[in-house]
Design a protein around this motif. Structure first.
Motif, PDB file in Angstrom:
ATOM      1  N   ARG A  17       9.706 -10.206  -5.281  1.00  0.00           N
ATOM      2  CA  ARG A  17       9.638  -8.870  -4.694  1.00  0.00           C
ATOM      3  C   ARG A  17       8.218  -8.547  -4.330  1.00  0.00           C
ATOM      4  O   ARG A  17       7.347  -8.518  -5.174  1.00  0.00           O
ATOM      5  N   ARG A  18       7.957  -8.250  -3.087  1.00  0.00           N
ATOM      6  CA  ARG A  18       6.620  -7.945  -2.620  1.00  0.00           C
ATOM      7  C   ARG A  18       6.633  -6.600  -1.912  1.00  0.00           C
ATOM      8  O   ARG A  18       7.476  -6.332  -1.064  1.00  0.00           O
ATOM      9  N   LYS A  19       5.662  -5.754  -2.266  1.00  0.00           N
ATOM     10  CA  LYS A  19       5.534  -4.496  -1.533  1.00  0.00           C
ATOM     11  C   LYS A  19       4.552  -4.743  -0.403  1.00  0.00           C
ATOM     12  O   LYS A  19       3.364  -4.452  -0.497  1.00  0.00           O
ATOM     13  N   ALA A  20       5.039  -5.343   0.675  1.00  0.00           N
ATOM     14  CA  ALA A  20       4.177  -5.783   1.756  1.00  0.00           C
ATOM     15  C   ALA A  20       3.878  -4.673   2.749  1.00  0.00           C
ATOM     16  O   ALA A  20       3.002  -4.818   3.590  1.00  0.00           O
ATOM     17  N   ALA A  21       4.623  -3.591   2.711  1.00  0.00           N
ATOM     18  CA  ALA A  21       4.406  -2.475   3.628  1.00  0.00           C
ATOM     19  C   ALA A  21       4.820  -1.199   2.928  1.00  0.00           C
ATOM     20  O   ALA A  21       5.614  -1.228   1.996  1.00  0.00           O
ATOM     21  N   ALA A  68      -1.038   4.382  10.498  1.00  0.00           N
ATOM     22  CA  ALA A  68      -2.427   3.949  10.349  1.00  0.00           C
ATOM     23  C   ALA A  68      -2.501   2.626   9.594  1.00  0.00           C
ATOM     24  O   ALA A  68      -3.285   1.732   9.946  1.00  0.00           O
ATOM     25  N   TYR A  69      -1.672   2.475   8.578  1.00  0.00           N
ATOM     26  CA  TYR A  69      -1.655   1.238   7.782  1.00  0.00           C
ATOM     27  C   TYR A  69      -1.276   0.044   8.664  1.00  0.00           C
ATOM     28  O   TYR A  69      -1.930  -1.007   8.625  1.00  0.00           O
ATOM     29  N   ARG A  70      -0.229   0.205   9.441  1.00  0.00           N
ATOM     30  CA  ARG A  70       0.238  -0.898  10.289  1.00  0.00           C
ATOM     31  C   ARG A  70      -0.766  -1.239  11.379  1.00  0.00           C
ATOM     32  O   ARG A  70      -0.795  -2.367  11.876  1.00  0.00           O
ATOM     33  N   LEU A  80      -5.091   5.565   3.580  1.00  0.00           N
ATOM     34  CA  LEU A  80      -5.272   6.006   2.200  1.00  0.00           C
ATOM     35  C   LEU A  80      -5.371   7.529   2.113  1.00  0.00           C
ATOM     36  O   LEU A  80      -4.755   8.154   1.241  1.00  0.00           O
ATOM     37  N   ALA A  81      -6.126   8.124   3.028  1.00  0.00           N
ATOM     38  CA  ALA A  81      -6.276   9.589   3.017  1.00  0.00           C
ATOM     39  C   ALA A  81      -4.920  10.267   3.219  1.00  0.00           C
ATOM     40  O   ALA A  81      -4.591  11.258   2.537  1.00  0.00           O
ATOM     41  N   LYS A  82      -4.121   9.772   4.150  1.00  0.00           N
ATOM     42  CA  LYS A  82      -2.805  10.362   4.406  1.00  0.00           C
ATOM     43  C   LYS A  82      -1.879  10.175   3.202  1.00  0.00           C
ATOM     44  O   LYS A  82      -1.149  11.093   2.798  1.00  0.00           O
ATOM     45  N   PHE A  83      -1.898   8.955   2.636  1.00  0.00           N
ATOM     46  CA  PHE A  83      -1.021   8.681   1.498  1.00  0.00           C
ATOM     47  C   PHE A  83      -1.412   9.521   0.283  1.00  0.00           C
ATOM     48  O   PHE A  83      -0.549   9.993  -0.466  1.00  0.00           O
ATOM     49  N   ARG A  84      -2.719   9.702   0.069  1.00  0.00           N
ATOM     50  CA  ARG A  84      -3.158  10.537  -1.055  1.00  0.00           C
ATOM     51  C   ARG A  84      -2.666  11.982  -0.877  1.00  0.00           C
ATOM     52  O   ARG A  84      -2.194  12.611  -1.831  1.00  0.00           O
ATOM     53  N   ALA A  85      -2.785  12.471   0.333  1.00  0.00           N
ATOM     54  CA  ALA A  85      -2.340  13.835   0.599  1.00  0.00           C
ATOM     55  C   ALA A  85      -0.839  13.968   0.356  1.00  0.00           C
ATOM     56  O   ALA A  85      -0.366  14.959  -0.220  1.00  0.00           O
ATOM     57  N   GLN A 111      -5.225  -1.519  -2.506  1.00  0.00           N
ATOM     58  CA  GLN A 111      -5.226  -2.972  -2.607  1.00  0.00           C
ATOM     59  C   GLN A 111      -5.769  -3.601  -1.332  1.00  0.00           C
ATOM     60  O   GLN A 111      -6.567  -4.540  -1.380  1.00  0.00           O
ATOM     61  N   LYS A 112      -5.350  -3.086  -0.190  1.00  0.00           N
ATOM     62  CA  LYS A 112      -5.835  -3.607   1.088  1.00  0.00           C
ATOM     63  C   LYS A 112      -7.334  -3.385   1.254  1.00  0.00           C
ATOM     64  O   LYS A 112      -8.031  -4.182   1.891  1.00  0.00           O
TER      65      LYS A 112
END
Length: 358
Positions: free
Chosen positions: A27-31, A51-53, A61-66, A86-87
């Motif tokens: 199992r990989r959290k690739a996206a 943005a990640y893709r 990261l800023a969007k995900f943190r929010a 991680q990226k």
């Protein structure tokens, strides 16, 4: 401990826990996990995913943190933060975030059980990729795995090892039991006398489907004192012990050449030892046809022995997460394949066990 041994014969190592396992495979959290269609954080997560893709990880990261700050109970939102960290190479922060994912997903309601289990398993996978390791005792010892905290009982682990020898292979395996008390973690010889299956009660064939993926639906049926194979290690090589590599000491041609040197009209000073050194040096630096044929025969015998053995694999497992309050323990295993007809990529699996409070 195993790493200090010669890596040449398969070893089965197992994890035995007073626990109930949840299955997992590669199992990989690739996206980032797709955001729900609506909700307070959905728009932010969708923007972060774009943005990640596109490779803009700081922006992601800023969007995900929010998004995670708006929906503090959603492990998937925090998992996106962990993936962006991680990226960006921010390993320590990514480890902390993945640990937070498991804590958030530890006690789901019935309607969220499958999604939260998937989030936990993906977090264990990423913790393994990030190099997170929870120390376990050496073979033959017992020790605290994690101390008591916030009124939660501690976890203990005991580890034992056994080795047997076959006609061509030596097999070494270990078992690790995790329990709430040291006494409960102690292993009886019956627990590790035989090489354990991957999952107690299931043969390896039953565990793996034809496609090579774990039969996850069977795993929740396993209850009580559950056994997992904790890893495999190559620790000896009977083929090489029997046939070995070519050497001057075992070479009939070098021996014959040494005798010819001793019988020559002008033997070197030092007698037979000097003749042997001269013959060996010549055989190693510029082997004559008879020596090359001898080397080829030895190599072919070794190859034939390996073919009879079939594929060998080398699996290393580590505990990547252990929480005394939830009782969750996550393990991450990496399998490498050797002596295969075609190269095979490494295979990764994660497993989860639960050590109840009582």
């Amino acid at each position: 401990m195993l790493a200090s041994l010669a890596r040449t014969v398969p070893v089965a190592v197992a994890l035995l826990a007073a626990a109930v396992p949840a299955g997992a495979g590669s199992r990989r959290k690739a996206a980032p996990t797709p955001a729900p269609a609506s909700g307070p954080a959905s728009a932010l997560r969708q923007e972060g995913t774009r943005a990640y893709r596109a490779g803009r990880y700081d922006e992601a990261l800023a969007k995900f943190r929010a998004a995670a700050n708006r929906d503090r109970d959603d492990p998937d939102a925090l998992a996106d933060v962990a993936l962006a960290l991680q990226k960006l190479g921010r390993t320590a922060e990514a480890v902390t975030a993945n640990q937070g994912v498991v804590r958030l997903a530890a006690h789901p309601s019935a309607d969220k059980a499958k999604r939260f289990e998937k989030a936990r398993l993906a977090a264990y996978f990423n913790l393994g990729r990030l190099g997170a390791v929870v120390a376990v005792p050496d073979a033959g010892a017992c020790a605290s795995l994690v101390p008591a905290t916030d009124g939660c009982k501690p976890m203990f682990a005991c580890r034992e090892m056994r080795q047997t020898y076959g006609s061509r292979l030596a097999t070494l395996w270990e078992v690790l039991r995790i329990a709430r008390t040291k006494e409960a973690a102690i292993l009886d010889e019956d627990d590790y006398h035989e090489v354990p299956p991957l999952i107690r009660g299931l043969t390896d064939a039953e565990y793996d489907t034809e496609a090579g993926r774990p039969a996850i639906d069977l795993l929740p049926e396993q209850e009580g004192d559950t056994l997992l194979r904790y890893g495999t290690e190559e620790v000896g090589d009977e083929c090489r012990r029997i046939y070995g590599d070519w050497s001057c000491d075992t070479s009939e041609e070098v021996r014959a050449e040494t005798k010819r040197c001793q019988g020559s009209s002008t033997p070197p000073d030092g007698g037979s030892a000097a003749c042997f050194r001269l013959s060996c040096d010549r055989a190693e630096s510029a082997p004559w046809p008879a020596v090359q044929a001898e080397v080829d025969r030895r190599t072919q015998r070794l190859a034939t022995c390996y073919e009879r053995l079939g594929q060998l694999d080398d699996t290393t497992c580590v505990v990547v997460y252990a929480d005394p309050c939830s009782g969750l323990v996550g393990t991450y295993c990496t399998t490498s394949f050797h002596r295969t007809s075609k190269p095979r990529a490494e295979h990764h699996r994660v497993f989860e066990l639960t050590a109840p409070q009582d």
